[in-house]
Design a protein around this motif. Structure first.
Motif, mmCIF file in Angstrom:
data_model
loop_
_atom_site.group_PDB
_atom_site.id
_atom_site.type_symbol
_atom_site.label_atom_id
_atom_site.label_comp_id
_atom_site.label_asym_id
_atom_site.label_seq_id
_atom_site.Cartn_x
_atom_site.Cartn_y
_atom_site.Cartn_z
ATOM 1 N N LEU A 156 0.585 3.800 -6.562
ATOM 2 C CA LEU A 156 0.473 2.400 -6.992
ATOM 3 C C LEU A 156 -0.622 1.645 -6.250
ATOM 4 C CD1 LEU A 156 4.286 1.594 -7.075
ATOM 5 C CD2 LEU A 156 2.764 1.522 -9.069
ATOM 6 N N ALA A 157 -1.076 2.195 -5.141
ATOM 7 C CA ALA A 157 -1.956 1.457 -4.240
ATOM 8 C C ALA A 157 -3.415 1.506 -4.682
ATOM 9 C CB ALA A 157 -1.831 2.017 -2.823
ATOM 10 N N ASP A 158 -4.127 0.429 -4.379
ATOM 11 C CA ASP A 158 -5.577 0.421 -4.556
ATOM 12 C C ASP A 158 -6.221 1.322 -3.508
ATOM 13 O OD1 ASP A 158 -6.217 -1.870 -6.639
ATOM 14 O OD2 ASP A 158 -4.615 -2.618 -5.351
ATOM 15 N N VAL A 159 -5.643 1.334 -2.315
ATOM 16 C CA VAL A 159 -6.062 2.253 -1.256
ATOM 17 C C VAL A 159 -4.803 2.751 -0.561
ATOM 18 C CG1 VAL A 159 -7.326 2.559 0.901
ATOM 19 C CG2 VAL A 159 -8.256 1.057 -0.866
ATOM 20 N N CYS A 160 -4.702 4.070 -0.412
ATOM 21 C CA CYS A 160 -3.581 4.661 0.320
ATOM 22 C C CYS A 160 -4.126 5.407 1.533
ATOM 23 C CB CYS A 160 -2.790 5.625 -0.560
ATOM 24 S SG CYS A 160 -1.443 6.460 0.311
ATOM 25 N N ILE A 161 -3.671 5.002 2.710
ATOM 26 C CA ILE A 161 -4.043 5.673 3.949
ATOM 27 C C ILE A 161 -2.851 6.529 4.368
ATOM 28 C CG2 ILE A 161 -4.759 5.370 6.339
ATOM 29 C CD1 ILE A 161 -5.756 2.539 5.469
ATOM 30 N N ALA A 162 -2.963 7.824 4.187
ATOM 31 C CA ALA A 162 -1.874 8.754 4.510
ATOM 32 C C ALA A 162 -2.206 9.450 5.817
ATOM 33 C CB ALA A 162 -1.679 9.762 3.389
ATOM 34 N N THR A 163 -1.612 8.994 6.904
ATOM 35 C CA THR A 163 -1.938 9.552 8.214
ATOM 36 C C THR A 163 -1.283 10.919 8.396
ATOM 37 O OG1 THR A 163 -0.066 8.407 9.253
ATOM 38 C CG2 THR A 163 -2.195 7.281 9.263
ATOM 39 N N PRO A 164 -1.970 11.842 9.054
ATOM 40 C CA PRO A 164 -1.389 13.162 9.317
ATOM 41 C C PRO A 164 -0.359 13.082 10.439
ATOM 42 C CG PRO A 164 -3.543 12.997 10.336
ATOM 43 C CD PRO A 164 -3.347 11.729 9.547
ATOM 44 N N GLY A 165 0.530 14.040 10.473
ATOM 45 C CA GLY A 165 1.545 14.069 11.523
ATOM 46 C C GLY A 165 2.169 15.436 11.618
ATOM 47 N N GLY A 166 3.265 15.524 12.354
ATOM 48 C CA GLY A 166 3.966 16.785 12.529
ATOM 49 C C GLY A 166 5.088 16.940 11.532
ATOM 50 N N ALA A 167 6.151 17.601 11.966
ATOM 51 C CA ALA A 167 7.272 17.880 11.072
ATOM 52 C C ALA A 167 8.132 16.641 10.827
ATOM 53 C CB ALA A 167 8.124 18.993 11.662
#
Length: 204
Positions: A158-169
């Motif tokens: 739905l977002a105009d910009v999506c910032i999906a940060t990396p991470g662990g489990a």
């Protein structure tokens, strides 16, 4: 006295460093941060307001984001119109009468206007109340920014910009990067509107 295994501390820090290195090495994510800052700046330039929302730790991040904009970050300057959707009276009223999945959307529909911006924070990207807020924001003609921990999600779509940060489990590593991204966004906004705050004296 309980002995705390040192290796757990070292492992946590190594995992956090790996997540940060992953973010720093992802040109697409870095470009997304830049685009998000540009949209925030545009909203403020057009006289719009910025709203933020999330659950649990993400609520704390949403509140932190707003108060750094209305208060101060690096130095004194004029406040910027930002609001976390965190009013207890509103949240409990709407949760009781309409359901918890409507607590943020109802606020957006009551206050949001075309030209405003919503920052929705959800590590899963699937929190129903944050997703519904994004739907409401789009209906109002608002810009939607998403801060998640997964590259594909209902919120991100739905977002105009999506910032999906990396991470662990687990969600904690992604959340740790969320606050870093939030601070970067605030700094970029502040540098644009208040460049004097970043005019450092030359070394003698």
């Amino acid at each position: 006295m309980t002995d705390i295994p040192r290796q757990h501390i070292d492992a946590a820090l190594r995992e956090a460093r790996a997540a940060l290195d992953s973010l720093m090495g992802d040109e697409v994510l870095l470009a997304d941060i830049e685009r998000a800052a540009t949209l925030l700046i545009h909203a403020f330039e057009q006289g719009g307001r910025v709203y933020s929302c999330g659950n649990g730790g993400s609520m704390s991040d949403a509140m932190h984001f707003a108060e750094e904009l209305t208060g101060r970050y690096r130095g004194n300057r004029a406040g910027l119109p930002a609001q976390a959707i965190s009013d207890v009276g509103h949240l409990t009223c709407v949760a009781n009468d309409f359901g918890y999945d409507q607590v943020f959307a109802r606020y957006v529909l009551s206050h949001g206007r075309a030209g405003d911006c919503l920052l929705g924070i959800s590590t899963s990207g699937g929190s129903a109340n944050v997703v519904n807020a994004a739907v409401a924001a789009k209906d109002r003609g608002m810009t939607v920014l998403a801060l998640t921990g997964k590259p594909t999600s209902a919120l991100g779509a739905l977002a105009d910009v999506c910032i999906a940060t990396p991470g662990g489990a687990f969600a904690d590593r992604a959340q740790e990067l969320h606050i870093k991204v939030i601070h970067i966004l605030i700094e970029l906004v502040e540098r644009h509107f208040f460049p004097d705050n970043y005019d450092l004296p030359e070394a003698s």
